[in-house]
Design an enzyme around this catalytic site. Sequence first.
Site, mmCIF file in Angstrom:
data_model
loop_
_atom_site.group_PDB
_atom_site.id
_atom_site.type_symbol
_atom_site.label_atom_id
_atom_site.label_comp_id
_atom_site.label_asym_id
_atom_site.label_seq_id
_atom_site.Cartn_x
_atom_site.Cartn_y
_atom_site.Cartn_z
ATOM 1 C CG ASP A 1 12.684 -17.792 12.756
ATOM 2 O OD1 ASP A 1 13.795 -18.317 12.976
ATOM 3 O OD2 ASP A 1 12.424 -17.198 11.704
ATOM 4 C CB ILE A 2 14.794 -22.818 15.025
ATOM 5 C CG1 ILE A 2 15.104 -22.893 13.550
ATOM 6 C CG2 ILE A 2 13.870 -23.897 15.494
ATOM 7 C CD1 ILE A 2 15.941 -24.122 13.213
ATOM 8 C CD GLN B 1 11.666 -16.239 -0.252
ATOM 9 O OE1 GLN B 1 11.628 -15.456 -1.202
ATOM 10 N NE2 GLN B 1 10.743 -17.164 -0.038
ATOM 11 C CG HIS C 1 8.500 -17.574 5.485
ATOM 12 N ND1 HIS C 1 9.103 -18.120 4.380
ATOM 13 C CD2 HIS C 1 9.441 -16.821 6.091
ATOM 14 C CE1 HIS C 1 10.365 -17.702 4.326
ATOM 15 N NE2 HIS C 1 10.582 -16.916 5.343
ATOM 16 C CG HIS D 1 9.954 -13.271 9.154
ATOM 17 N ND1 HIS D 1 10.970 -14.034 9.687
ATOM 18 C CD2 HIS D 1 10.098 -13.376 7.807
ATOM 19 C CE1 HIS D 1 11.695 -14.566 8.705
ATOM 20 N NE2 HIS D 1 11.189 -14.183 7.550
HETATM 21 P P1 AMP Z 1 13.547 -16.010 5.197
HETATM 22 O O1 AMP Z 1 15.014 -15.722 5.144
HETATM 23 O O2 AMP Z 1 12.648 -14.828 5.179
HETATM 24 O O3 AMP Z 1 13.232 -17.030 4.133
HETATM 25 O O4 AMP Z 1 13.284 -16.663 6.609
HETATM 26 C C1 AMP Z 1 13.426 -18.009 6.896
HETATM 27 C C2 AMP Z 1 13.304 -18.119 8.385
HETATM 28 O O5 AMP Z 1 13.125 -19.482 8.693
HETATM 29 C C3 AMP Z 1 14.539 -17.640 9.164
HETATM 30 O O6 AMP Z 1 14.151 -16.622 10.058
HETATM 31 C C4 AMP Z 1 15.037 -18.903 9.852
HETATM 32 O O7 AMP Z 1 15.529 -18.624 11.134
HETATM 33 C C5 AMP Z 1 13.791 -19.760 9.906
HETATM 34 N N1 AMP Z 1 13.989 -21.198 9.936
HETATM 35 C C6 AMP Z 1 14.836 -21.936 9.187
HETATM 36 N N2 AMP Z 1 14.689 -23.249 9.461
HETATM 37 C C7 AMP Z 1 13.711 -23.331 10.404
HETATM 38 C C8 AMP Z 1 13.114 -24.417 11.119
HETATM 39 N N3 AMP Z 1 13.477 -25.674 10.932
HETATM 40 N N4 AMP Z 1 12.150 -24.119 12.017
HETATM 41 C C9 AMP Z 1 11.774 -22.840 12.242
HETATM 42 N N5 AMP Z 1 12.305 -21.788 11.604
HETATM 43 C C10 AMP Z 1 13.260 -22.019 10.709
#
Ligand code: AMP
Length: 143
Positions: free
Chosen positions: A36-37, A99, A105, A107
């Site tokens: 996760d970035i 979300q 996805h 975590h």
């Molecule tokens: P959610 O809010 O559960 O949909 O989580 C989305 C997650 O994706 C968040 O924890 C973000 O930090 C992560 N995220 C967003 N863009 C990227 C990316 N390009 N690469 C990796 N993680 C990402």
Amino acid sequence: MTVKAYQEDNIFAKMLLGEIPCHKVYEDDKTLAFMDIMPQAKGHVLIIPKQKAVELSQLEPEYASAVLMTAKKVMQAQRKVFDREGIIQMQLNGAEAGQTVFHYHVHLIPTNIHELGKHAAKQADMAELVQQAKQLAEAIEQA
Ligand code: AMP
């Protein structure tokens, strides 16, 4: 309430197509795991299915089981690499739940619920993510 329609141009769909990069930890025919970035703790990993699903209600059983099997591999690697007993498994369904990316996805966050960082708030150091992804990938390979 109806579930949002799947958007083909979401960021995780683009990752699956190889259109944008990710710090890959593990991949098989049904799943992809990557760093996760904007981690909520050191070593935060996301696992996605190679199925176009917005949320849990749309996930086909074979992909649900594949995501969990990959999560088990990643979790064992996180324990080894980060030496943490606590691994939070989290999954948000719907914008109201928080979300932000509308491709299902899971975590996996090595931390304690009382120390969990803010959600999608602060970008990590890229060099650290590269190193963590490498360590986790090696731990999975060696398992
Ligand atoms: P959610 O809010 O559960 O949909 O989580 C989305 C997650 O994706 C968040 O924890 C973000 O930090 C992560 N995220 C967003 N863009 C990227 C990316 N390009 N690469 C990796 N993680 C990402």
